[in-house]
Design an enzyme around this catalytic site. Structure first.
Site, PDB file in Angstrom:
ATOM      1  N   CYS A 148       0.836  -1.201   0.000  1.00 25.03           N
ATOM      2  CA  CYS A 148       0.000   0.000   0.000  1.00 25.03           C
ATOM      3  C   CYS A 148       0.877   1.260   0.000  1.00 25.03           C
ATOM      4  O   CYS A 148       1.822   1.367   0.782  1.00 25.03           O
ATOM      5  CB  CYS A 148      -0.912  -0.001   1.220  1.00 25.03           C
ATOM      6  SG  CYS A 148      -2.014   1.422   1.244  1.00 25.03           S
ATOM      7  N   CYS A 163     -19.385  -5.851   3.662  1.00 26.70           N
ATOM      8  CA  CYS A 163     -18.659  -4.632   4.022  1.00 26.70           C
ATOM      9  C   CYS A 163     -17.358  -4.636   3.230  1.00 26.70           C
ATOM     10  O   CYS A 163     -16.762  -5.694   3.026  1.00 26.70           O
ATOM     11  CB  CYS A 163     -18.371  -4.620   5.525  1.00 26.70           C
ATOM     12  SG  CYS A 163     -17.454  -3.151   6.042  1.00 26.70           S
ATOM     13  N   CYS A 179       0.478   4.938   6.761  1.00 25.65           N
ATOM     14  CA  CYS A 179      -0.109   4.784   8.101  1.00 25.65           C
ATOM     15  C   CYS A 179       0.916   4.097   9.013  1.00 25.65           C
ATOM     16  O   CYS A 179       1.349   2.970   8.731  1.00 25.65           O
ATOM     17  CB  CYS A 179      -1.394   3.968   8.023  1.00 25.65           C
ATOM     18  SG  CYS A 179      -2.540   4.588   6.755  1.00 25.65           S
ATOM     19  N   CYS A 195       0.667   0.313  10.252  1.00 28.05           N
ATOM     20  CA  CYS A 195       0.183  -0.739   9.353  1.00 28.05           C
ATOM     21  C   CYS A 195       1.302  -1.596   8.763  1.00 28.05           C
ATOM     22  O   CYS A 195       2.294  -1.087   8.244  1.00 28.05           O
ATOM     23  CB  CYS A 195      -0.628  -0.101   8.226  1.00 28.05           C
ATOM     24  SG  CYS A 195      -1.335  -1.324   7.125  1.00 28.05           S
ATOM     25  N   ARG A 255     -17.574  -2.145  17.851  1.00 27.59           N
ATOM     26  CA  ARG A 255     -16.849  -3.408  17.614  1.00 27.59           C
ATOM     27  C   ARG A 255     -15.484  -3.415  18.290  1.00 27.59           C
ATOM     28  O   ARG A 255     -14.662  -2.531  18.103  1.00 27.59           O
ATOM     29  CB  ARG A 255     -16.668  -3.657  16.120  1.00 27.59           C
ATOM     30  CG  ARG A 255     -15.932  -4.979  15.882  1.00 27.59           C
ATOM     31  CD  ARG A 255     -15.887  -5.410  14.422  1.00 27.59           C
ATOM     32  NE  ARG A 255     -17.179  -5.282  13.817  1.00 27.59           N
ATOM     33  CZ  ARG A 255     -17.436  -4.538  12.750  1.00 27.59           C
ATOM     34  NH1 ARG A 255     -16.482  -3.878  12.169  1.00 27.59           N
ATOM     35  NH2 ARG A 255     -18.642  -4.465  12.268  1.00 27.59           N
ATOM     36  N   CYS A 280     -16.566  -8.915   5.716  1.00 31.62           N
ATOM     37  CA  CYS A 280     -15.838  -7.677   5.429  1.00 31.62           C
ATOM     38  C   CYS A 280     -14.633  -8.012   4.560  1.00 31.62           C
ATOM     39  O   CYS A 280     -13.898  -8.951   4.854  1.00 31.62           O
ATOM     40  CB  CYS A 280     -15.348  -7.043   6.728  1.00 31.62           C
ATOM     41  SG  CYS A 280     -16.648  -6.837   7.950  1.00 31.62           S
ATOM     42  N   CYS A 321     -19.108   2.397   8.508  1.00 22.19           N
ATOM     43  CA  CYS A 321     -18.340   1.778   9.575  1.00 22.19           C
ATOM     44  C   CYS A 321     -17.065   2.615   9.709  1.00 22.19           C
ATOM     45  O   CYS A 321     -16.295   2.713   8.757  1.00 22.19           O
ATOM     46  CB  CYS A 321     -18.003   0.335   9.186  1.00 22.19           C
ATOM     47  SG  CYS A 321     -16.843  -0.472  10.304  1.00 22.19           S
TER      48      CYS A 321
HETATM   49  S1  SF4 Z   1      -4.058   1.195   6.918  1.00 22.09           S
HETATM   50 FE1  SF4 Z   1      -2.473   0.120   5.739  1.00 22.09          FE
HETATM   51  S2  SF4 Z   1      -3.602  -0.726   3.999  1.00 22.09           S
HETATM   52 FE2  SF4 Z   1      -4.895   0.862   4.880  1.00 22.09          FE
HETATM   53  S3  SF4 Z   1      -4.375   2.730   3.800  1.00 22.09           S
HETATM   54 FE3  SF4 Z   1      -3.059   2.701   5.602  1.00 22.09          FE
HETATM   55  S4  SF4 Z   1      -1.171   1.719   4.887  1.00 22.09           S
HETATM   56 FE4  SF4 Z   1      -2.745   1.250   3.371  1.00 22.09          FE
END
Ligand code: SF4
Length: 334
Positions: free
Chosen positions: A68, A143, A72, A75, A275, A112, A203
């Site tokens: 990705c 979802c 974040c 993550c 949740r 989901c 959600c």
């Molecule tokens: S949480 Fe992870 S998968 Fe989702 S947008 Fe952020 S980096 Fe990408």
């Protein structure tokens, strides 16, 4: 009764949000009530709107893992976090449906599907639509969590019959830029608005234990409660510090603070499914029991949550037996 007990939701349980916003100072008063008062109030409100012994079961499948471009900090799937996770392509529809059938047989009512994207590409939309239609035809709620959505993409998903779209705000607006720089808090709210506008249920929740303060927990929940219509589902995650991620050394959240946040979510959003999401593997049964008492009434089942461990079904079945909990039926689960 303390003055904070005269909450808006207490006075007017059927209140549809939007007419009157919660202030952070009101929410703070509630959050800081003596623990027993807070839990009693949350449980009282919970009982008004839900069977207190039913918990909605969702199953989450990663339909496209890793690689990705977003950053974040928590993550494992971000290319910015060298976690060693191998990226995979979008799954085939038949494989997704086979997994959904298994989840249904194990009692899940909501399926989901998550993809590690900044947002879906238009060329992926046909496959995504086929997944939604296929899972729906099994008689499950659907979802998706695919990142940012344009109004047109949200409409396509709505036309396919998607029930819920997950897009977390993650934390408070104040703390947000400490965790993510590749998209803004306002971007998140825009996607939520596009989803709501298309007629899909929302959600949206966040993660506790990323180094934020309890004021950030409160501010995040106030933001969610004050959306024009509050989310139908609010996942509250406890950070799983992933080795190699920016937050690998984050100090764990105090379990009492976590339970207080669950109770506040229940009080600010009485009709919402709250949740208990990622991090359950690191929670004791006693902590989970207190979260259920505080108003959590939904969990993810299955051994894995995207890329993280989750308590196995045997463990959850044992916990449900010990606590006298039962899976929520689909019609009660909205
Ligand atoms: S949480 Fe992870 S998968 Fe989702 S947008 Fe952020 S980096 Fe990408």
């Amino acid at each position: 009764m303390s003055e904070a007990q005269v909450s808006k939701s207490e006075v007017s349980p059927s209140l549809v949000r939007g007419s009157e916003a919660w202030s952070v100072s009101e929410a703070k008063k509630i959050y800081n009530l003596p623990f027993n008062d807070l839990l009693f109030q949350a449980q009282t409100i919970h009982r008004r709107h839900f069977d207190p012994n039913s918990v909605q079961l969702s199953r989450l499948l990663s339909i496209k893992t890793g690689g990705c471009p977003e950053d974040c900090g928590y993550c494992s799937q971000s290319v910015h976090n060298p976690t060693g996770l191998k990226a995979s392509k979008l799954m085939e529809v038949e494989r997704v449906l086979a997994e959904a059938r298994k989840a249904k047989a194990a009692g899940a009512t909501r399926y989901c599907m998550g993809a590690a994207w900044r947002g879906p590409k238009d060329r992926d939309m046909d496959v995504i639509v086929a997944m939604v239609e296929g899972v729906r035809s099994l008689g499950m709620e659907t979802c998706m969590t695919l990142g940012m959505l344009s109004p047109l993409q949200a409409e396509k998903l709505a036309d396919a019959g998607l029930d819920y779209y997950n897009h977390n705000i993650d934390t408070s607006e104040r703390f947000y830029s400490e965790i993510i720089s590749t998209r803004t808090f306002a971007d998140r709210l825009e996607t939520l608005a596009n989803v709501r506008e298309a007629g899909i249920k929302v959600c949206a929740g966040g993660i506790l234990g990323m180094g934020e303060t309890t004021d950030d927990h409160i501010a995040m929940l106030v933001t969610l409660a004050n959306l024009p219509v509050p989310p139908e589902s609010v996942p509250i995650n406890m950070l799983i510090p992933i080795p190699g991620s920016k937050l690998e050394a984050a100090a764990p959240v105090d379990p009492i603070d976590f339970i207080r946040a669950i109770a506040l979510a229940r009080i600010l959003m009485p009709m919402t499914h709250v949740r208990l999401s990622a991090g359950r593997n690191d929670m004791s049964d006693e902590m989970q029991a207190l979260c259920f008492f505080a108003g959590a009434n939904s969990i993810f089942v299955g051994d894995t949550l995207l890329t993280a461990d989750n308590p196995g079904e045997d463990h959850d079945a044992r916990l449900f037996r010990r606590l006298g909990l039962k899976p929520m039926a689909l019609d009660a689960a909205e």
